[in-house]
Design a protein around this motif. Structure first.
Motif, short mmCIF file in Angstrom:
data_model
loop_
_atom_site.label_atom_id
_atom_site.label_comp_id
_atom_site.label_asym_id
_atom_site.label_seq_id
_atom_site.Cartn_x
_atom_site.Cartn_y
_atom_site.Cartn_z
N ALA A 188 0.83 -1.21 0.00
CA ALA A 188 0.00 0.00 0.00
C ALA A 188 0.86 1.25 0.00
O ALA A 188 0.54 2.24 -0.69
CB ALA A 188 -0.93 -0.01 1.21
N ARG A 189 1.94 1.24 0.75
CA ARG A 189 2.83 2.40 0.76
C ARG A 189 3.43 2.62 -0.62
O ARG A 189 3.54 3.78 -1.09
CB ARG A 189 3.94 2.20 1.81
N HIS A 190 3.80 1.56 -1.30
CA HIS A 190 4.33 1.69 -2.67
C HIS A 190 3.27 2.27 -3.60
O HIS A 190 3.57 3.16 -4.42
CB HIS A 190 4.80 0.33 -3.17
N LEU A 191 2.04 1.80 -3.48
CA LEU A 191 0.97 2.26 -4.36
C LEU A 191 0.59 3.71 -4.09
O LEU A 191 0.35 4.49 -5.02
CB LEU A 191 -0.26 1.37 -4.19
N LEU A 192 0.50 4.09 -2.83
CA LEU A 192 0.05 5.43 -2.48
C LEU A 192 1.18 6.46 -2.54
O LEU A 192 0.93 7.65 -2.76
CB LEU A 192 -0.55 5.43 -1.06
N GLY A 193 2.41 6.01 -2.32
CA GLY A 193 3.53 6.94 -2.29
C GLY A 193 3.67 7.58 -0.91
O GLY A 193 2.82 7.42 -0.03
N VAL A 194 4.73 8.34 -0.75
CA VAL A 194 5.03 8.89 0.57
C VAL A 194 4.26 10.18 0.86
O VAL A 194 4.13 10.58 2.02
CB VAL A 194 6.55 9.15 0.72
N ASP A 195 3.76 10.83 -0.16
CA ASP A 195 3.09 12.12 0.04
C ASP A 195 1.57 12.03 -0.09
O ASP A 195 0.91 13.06 -0.22
CB ASP A 195 3.62 13.14 -0.97
N SER A 196 1.03 10.83 -0.04
CA SER A 196 -0.41 10.67 -0.22
C SER A 196 -1.19 11.30 0.93
O SER A 196 -0.77 11.24 2.09
CB SER A 196 -0.77 9.18 -0.29
N PRO A 197 -2.34 11.91 0.63
CA PRO A 197 -3.21 12.40 1.71
C PRO A 197 -3.88 11.27 2.48
O PRO A 197 -4.44 11.49 3.56
CB PRO A 197 -4.26 13.24 0.97
N VAL A 198 -3.83 10.07 1.93
CA VAL A 198 -4.45 8.91 2.56
C VAL A 198 -3.43 8.24 3.48
O VAL A 198 -2.37 7.81 3.05
CB VAL A 198 -4.93 7.89 1.50
N ARG A 199 -3.77 8.16 4.76
CA ARG A 199 -2.89 7.50 5.72
C ARG A 199 -3.09 5.99 5.67
O ARG A 199 -4.15 5.51 5.25
CB ARG A 199 -3.15 8.04 7.13
N ILE A 200 -2.08 5.27 6.10
CA ILE A 200 -2.16 3.81 6.13
C ILE A 200 -2.25 3.36 7.59
O ILE A 200 -1.34 3.59 8.38
CB ILE A 200 -0.94 3.16 5.46
N ALA A 201 -3.38 2.73 7.91
CA ALA A 201 -3.57 2.14 9.24
C ALA A 201 -3.51 0.63 9.12
O ALA A 201 -3.92 0.05 8.11
CB ALA A 201 -4.93 2.56 9.81
N THR A 202 -2.97 -0.01 10.15
CA THR A 202 -2.97 -1.46 10.19
C THR A 202 -3.31 -1.93 11.59
O THR A 202 -3.38 -1.14 12.53
CB THR A 202 -1.61 -2.03 9.72
N VAL A 203 -3.56 -3.23 11.71
CA VAL A 203 -4.05 -3.80 12.97
C VAL A 203 -3.00 -4.71 13.59
O VAL A 203 -2.28 -5.42 12.88
CB VAL A 203 -5.36 -4.57 12.74
N VAL A 204 -2.93 -4.69 14.92
CA VAL A 204 -2.05 -5.60 15.65
C VAL A 204 -2.83 -6.23 16.80
O VAL A 204 -3.81 -5.67 17.28
CB VAL A 204 -0.77 -4.89 16.17
N ASN A 205 -2.36 -7.43 17.21
CA ASN A 205 -3.08 -8.23 18.21
C ASN A 205 -4.51 -8.47 17.76
O ASN A 205 -5.44 -8.50 18.59
CB ASN A 205 -3.05 -7.53 19.59
N PHE A 206 -4.67 -8.65 16.47
CA PHE A 206 -5.99 -8.65 15.82
C PHE A 206 -6.31 -10.05 15.30
O PHE A 206 -5.45 -10.69 14.68
CB PHE A 206 -5.95 -7.66 14.65
N PRO A 207 -7.54 -10.52 15.43
CA PRO A 207 -8.67 -9.84 16.08
C PRO A 207 -8.93 -10.28 17.52
O PRO A 207 -9.75 -9.68 18.21
CB PRO A 207 -9.84 -10.27 15.20
N ARG A 208 -8.24 -11.33 17.99
CA ARG A 208 -8.63 -11.94 19.26
C ARG A 208 -8.05 -11.24 20.49
O ARG A 208 -8.53 -11.43 21.61
CB ARG A 208 -8.22 -13.41 19.27
N GLY A 209 -7.00 -10.44 20.30
CA GLY A 209 -6.45 -9.71 21.43
C GLY A 209 -5.70 -10.57 22.43
O GLY A 209 -5.55 -10.17 23.59
N ASP A 210 -5.20 -11.72 21.99
CA ASP A 210 -4.62 -12.65 22.95
C ASP A 210 -3.17 -13.01 22.68
O ASP A 210 -2.66 -14.01 23.20
CB ASP A 210 -5.46 -13.93 23.02
#
Length: 257
Positions: free
Chosen positions: A58-80
């Protein structure tokens, strides 16, 4: 609701949207489509929210100056997962180009009375997310259910310096609700801190979205809702936003690619 009011709500919702694909079938082609959809002829969404393994693409596709931020998930989805595993997930995602981390708390531990497990997890991930990285903490309110547990989870996350508190993973039976939103927004107000709010799961229409940011505006005032303080986590909401702005029926509206 007048057409003009609905259109204004749609414009606002677009700017607040974390366009999400956390499906089990997500692949490179789906990420390409998601990144293309994130920038429309009405403007861009706030962010995309994706699995960690797709952040670099996604970073490659959007580039470094995109107005769209990239969010991702951790400890997902069970939280354990163990804390050290979650910190490693976070560090790798940030190295790959993530701007925002959505962390699931160990909510089952909280339900069993172990508040320290929640504090330790959030604190460790917060330490890995130095500014300007945004940390959103997912409470999984549909599993917590109890009002006092939800309020307690909100206050723990706020005290551990979450930038946002988020309702849900979207992977359980009950996700965002207005009742839960009221509890969480009131917790933010009680804290006196600048913390954002993100309802996720089940927000599918502009009318749904407007109900949430109207609630936030009632509690905090008309100027509070912005991408810095409010997001929606949704996959299907963009279709209704674009249909509303185009003045078409959502069943026939086409997404912008």
């Amino acid at each position: 609701m007048t057409d003009a009011t609905l259109q204004q709500a749609a414009k606002t919702a677009l700017s607040l949207l974390d366009l999400t694909d956390l499906t089990d079938t997500c692949d490179d082609a789906a990420i390409e489509r998601l990144c293309a959809r994130a920038i429309t002829h009405y403007g861009s969404v706030a962010a995309i929210c994706i699995w960690p393994r797709f952040v670099a693409k996604a970073r490659h596709l959007l580039g470094v100056d995109s107005p769209v931020r990239i969010a991702t998930v951790v400890n997902f989805p069970r939280g354990d997962l163990p804390v050290e595993t979650v910190v490693a997930e976070t560090t790798t995602a940030l190295a790959d180009g993530a701007d925002e981390i959505d962390l699931v708390i160990p909510y089952r531990a909280l339900m069993a009375g172990d508040e320290d497990a929640v504090r330790t997890m959030i604190s460790a991930v917060r330490a890995a997310c130095q500014a300007p990285v945004t940390l959103k903490v997912i409470l999984e309110t549909g599993e917590l259910q109890d009002r006092n547990l939800i309020r307690n989870a909100s206050h723990i996350a706020i005290r551990e310096h979450a930038d946002f508190i988020k309702t849900s993973t979207g992977k359980v039976a009950i996700n965002a609700t207005l009742e839960t939103a009221d509890l969480m927004l009131t917790s933010i107000q009680e804290s006196g801190r600048k913390v954002g709010f993100k309802p996720a799961g089940g927000v599918r229409t502009v009318t749904d979205a407007k109900a949430y940011f109207d609630l936030a505006s009632t509690i905090f005032g008309q100027d509070w809702v912005s991408p810095a303080t409010f997001r929606f986590g949704a996959s299907g909401l963009l279709d209704d936003i674009l249909a509303t702005l185009d003045g078409t029926d959502n069943t026939t509206a086409e997404a912008v690619y």
